[in-house]
Design an enzyme around this catalytic site. Structure first.
Site, short mmCIF file in Angstrom:
data_model
loop_
_atom_site.label_atom_id
_atom_site.label_comp_id
_atom_site.label_asym_id
_atom_site.label_seq_id
_atom_site.Cartn_x
_atom_site.Cartn_y
_atom_site.Cartn_z
N ASN A 7 26.61 35.24 14.04
CA ASN A 7 27.83 34.68 13.54
C ASN A 7 27.88 33.18 13.48
O ASN A 7 28.08 32.66 14.61
CB ASN A 7 29.08 35.34 14.50
CG ASN A 7 30.61 35.11 13.99
OD1 ASN A 7 30.52 34.11 12.98
ND2 ASN A 7 31.45 35.49 14.70
N ARG A 64 27.49 38.36 10.31
CA ARG A 64 28.86 38.33 9.91
C ARG A 64 29.09 37.55 8.60
O ARG A 64 28.57 36.27 8.71
CB ARG A 64 29.71 37.98 11.04
CG ARG A 64 31.16 38.03 10.63
CD ARG A 64 31.89 37.39 11.54
NE ARG A 64 33.10 37.50 11.40
CZ ARG A 64 34.23 36.75 11.55
NH1 ARG A 64 33.84 35.70 12.20
NH2 ARG A 64 35.51 36.58 11.18
N HIS A 153 39.02 41.17 9.38
CA HIS A 153 39.04 41.77 10.78
C HIS A 153 38.49 43.00 10.39
O HIS A 153 38.68 43.79 11.21
CB HIS A 153 40.27 41.53 11.27
CG HIS A 153 40.78 40.40 11.89
ND1 HIS A 153 42.01 40.10 12.41
CD2 HIS A 153 39.96 39.44 12.26
CE1 HIS A 153 42.07 38.74 12.62
NE2 HIS A 153 41.23 38.67 12.87
N ASN A 184 43.58 34.77 18.35
CA ASN A 184 44.22 33.67 17.80
C ASN A 184 44.44 34.06 16.18
O ASN A 184 45.35 33.61 15.69
CB ASN A 184 43.14 32.71 17.83
CG ASN A 184 43.54 31.30 17.97
OD1 ASN A 184 44.76 31.04 18.23
ND2 ASN A 184 42.98 30.39 17.44
N ARG A 214 48.00 29.81 12.38
CA ARG A 214 48.17 29.94 10.90
C ARG A 214 49.81 30.50 10.95
O ARG A 214 50.25 31.22 11.76
CB ARG A 214 47.27 30.93 10.56
CG ARG A 214 46.02 30.44 10.11
CD ARG A 214 45.09 31.35 9.77
NE ARG A 214 43.81 31.31 10.50
CZ ARG A 214 43.13 32.45 10.71
NH1 ARG A 214 43.56 33.57 10.22
NH2 ARG A 214 41.98 32.30 11.44
N HIS A 307 45.18 42.42 26.21
CA HIS A 307 45.41 41.88 27.66
C HIS A 307 47.03 41.31 27.82
O HIS A 307 47.56 41.07 28.83
CB HIS A 307 44.85 40.60 28.03
CG HIS A 307 43.42 40.57 27.92
ND1 HIS A 307 42.57 41.57 28.73
CD2 HIS A 307 42.34 40.25 26.99
CE1 HIS A 307 41.61 41.32 28.43
NE2 HIS A 307 41.15 40.62 27.35
N GLU A 354 32.99 43.44 17.80
CA GLU A 354 32.66 43.29 16.16
C GLU A 354 31.05 43.19 16.22
O GLU A 354 30.55 43.84 15.23
CB GLU A 354 33.30 41.88 15.62
CG GLU A 354 34.62 42.17 15.40
CD GLU A 354 35.59 40.99 15.15
OE1 GLU A 354 35.77 40.33 16.14
OE2 GLU A 354 35.87 40.59 14.15
P1 AMP Z 1 40.90 35.90 20.64
O1 AMP Z 1 41.17 34.95 19.34
O2 AMP Z 1 41.02 37.45 20.26
O3 AMP Z 1 39.98 35.39 21.44
O4 AMP Z 1 42.36 35.95 21.58
C1 AMP Z 1 42.84 34.72 22.01
C2 AMP Z 1 44.23 34.83 22.32
O5 AMP Z 1 44.49 35.78 23.53
C3 AMP Z 1 45.07 33.68 22.99
O6 AMP Z 1 46.30 33.48 22.62
C4 AMP Z 1 44.83 33.95 24.63
O7 AMP Z 1 46.02 33.04 24.97
C5 AMP Z 1 45.21 35.40 24.49
N1 AMP Z 1 45.03 35.93 25.63
C6 AMP Z 1 43.85 36.37 26.27
N2 AMP Z 1 44.07 36.87 27.66
C7 AMP Z 1 45.51 37.00 27.72
C8 AMP Z 1 46.38 37.47 28.66
N3 AMP Z 1 45.83 37.96 29.87
N4 AMP Z 1 47.57 37.48 28.46
C9 AMP Z 1 48.02 37.08 27.44
N5 AMP Z 1 47.50 36.33 26.20
C10 AMP Z 1 45.98 36.56 26.38
#
Ligand code: AMP
Length: 368
Positions: A7, A64, A153, A184, A214, A307, A354
């Protein structure tokens, strides 16, 4: 006997090495602050040697690639013609495709005899019908300029859909699913009999749901208004919409954990940000419940989707009339299946992967 998954970002390369038969993960690393991708691959070559792997001797490399336009519906073996075609797609994805292409060029240079495959974020959504992918704009903009909805995605939506099929013990081709990738970046996908029939991101990953930085969908007239009334130029506006909007704009941070902590300490902007974020997800769920005739499962994935019981609850609460109910205890204890015993629709929390899906695609090429 290994498959390397790449990636490539603008100043980083994330790689994962798998055993080509068992798909056991042998190595995973993020190489950051690279001057160019050739340098990045040299660093990787040295790191792989620690595991006794010579990059010139591996079975295949899977890359990717964010945007495959309308041309690429499935994983594709990369040759010179491919590179020319994918380079022509750069105007559609100026933020992502150039780095992906640099990664491919560097891989071909360092290991000329190893086959390279491209796996596109857009490919899974190529099954969308025109009513979903066309914008109500003049025909010419579609036929000449390729302005349409593509969706992103896709590798993640497909991966969690296949996992959902295993959990539900039914063939994917018999399932209707609504998948939410909430990290994110945030997108939702309506899957009918295993195929994407709609998704929330559009020509670019800016459309659709509220995200970390965004804005998601907004009234397009806001852009003209900002140019006329605030004298902003298009680069400033695009930068704001991509990097300074979403949770970040409303709560002051794009990290949902921090937003939840701030809300719990009484921060009203943080509470508003979470309400807006969940409200838009819930509206999206309603749209997809309407277009899919019957839904077997809702799937949550991505950092937040995997999560955050709070987000699951805010999205699914009060939807018993649609056959959706949550089991609070299961939700709070991070179970995989979190629907209540009376829920007609399963609610699943499935970690996305992914890289593994890319390796699976490459493996299929190699051994079928
Ligand atoms: P990603 O882009 O998939 O890595 O997701 C990032 C996002 O997941 C961020 O906003 C983190 O704050 C959120 N995140 C990760 N762990 C938790 C958790 N235990 N509770 C709430 N949000 C989480």
């Amino acid at each position: 006997m290994s498959i390397l998954v790449i990636n490539a970002g603008s100043s980083s390369i994330k790689y994962t090495l798998y055993h080509s038969k068992t798909l056991e993960r042998i190595d995973h690393n993020l190489i950051e602050e690279i001057r160019d991708h050739h340098e990045g691959f040299e660093v990787m070559r040295t790191q792989l040697l620690i595991h006794g792997i010579d990059i010139t001797q591996i079975n295949a490399i899977g890359h990717r690639v964010v945007h495959g336009g309308e041309r690429f519906h499935e994983p594709t073996l990369i040759d010179d013609e491919f590179l020319a075609e994918i380079t022509a797609l750069i105007p559609l994805a100026p933020l992502h495709n150039p780095a992906n292409i640099e990664g491919i060029i560097a891989a071909r240079a360092i290991a000329p005899n190893v086959p390279n495959f491209a796996i596109f974020d857009t490919a899974f959504h190529q099954s969308m019908p025109p009513q979903a992918f066309r914008y109500p704009l003049p025909h010419d903009l579609y036929h000449t300029n390729h302005i349409r909805r593509y969706g992103f995605h896709g590798t993640s939506h497909y991966y969690v859909a296949t996992q959902a099929a295993q959990i539900l013990q039914k063939p994917l081709e018999e399932l209707n699913l609504i998948t939410f990738h909430i990290g994110n970046g945030v997108s939702a996908c309506a899957i009918e009999k295993g195929k994407s029939i709609d998704t929330s991101m559009g020509m670019t990953p800016l459309e659709g749901l509220m995200m970390g930085t965004r804005c998601g969908s907004i009234d397009p007239s806001i852009i003209g208004y900002l140019m006329r009334e605030k004298g902003m130029n298009i680069d400033e506006i695009e930068s704001m919409l991509n990097k300074k909007s979403g949770l970040f704009a409303i709560a002051g941070t794009n990290d949902l954990r921090s937003v939840i902590d701030a809300k719990d300490s009484g921060d009203e902007n943080a509470a508003l940000a979470i309400d807006m974020f969940a409200y838009r997800l819930k509206k999206q769920l309603g749209e997809y419940m309407a277009i899919l005739r019957g839904v077997n499962a809702i799937v949550f994935t991505g950092g937040i989707g995997e999560h955050s019981p709070l987000i699951h609850e805010m999205v699914c609460k009060g939807l018993e009339h649609l056959g959706i109910g949550l089991d609070e205890v299961k939700n709070r204890s991070n179970d995989i299946q979190i629907q209540s015993s009376t829920s007609a629709v399963a609610v699943l929390v499935i970690p996305t992967d992914e890289e593994r899906q890319i390796a699976l695609y490459v493996q299929k090429f190699l051994y079928s």
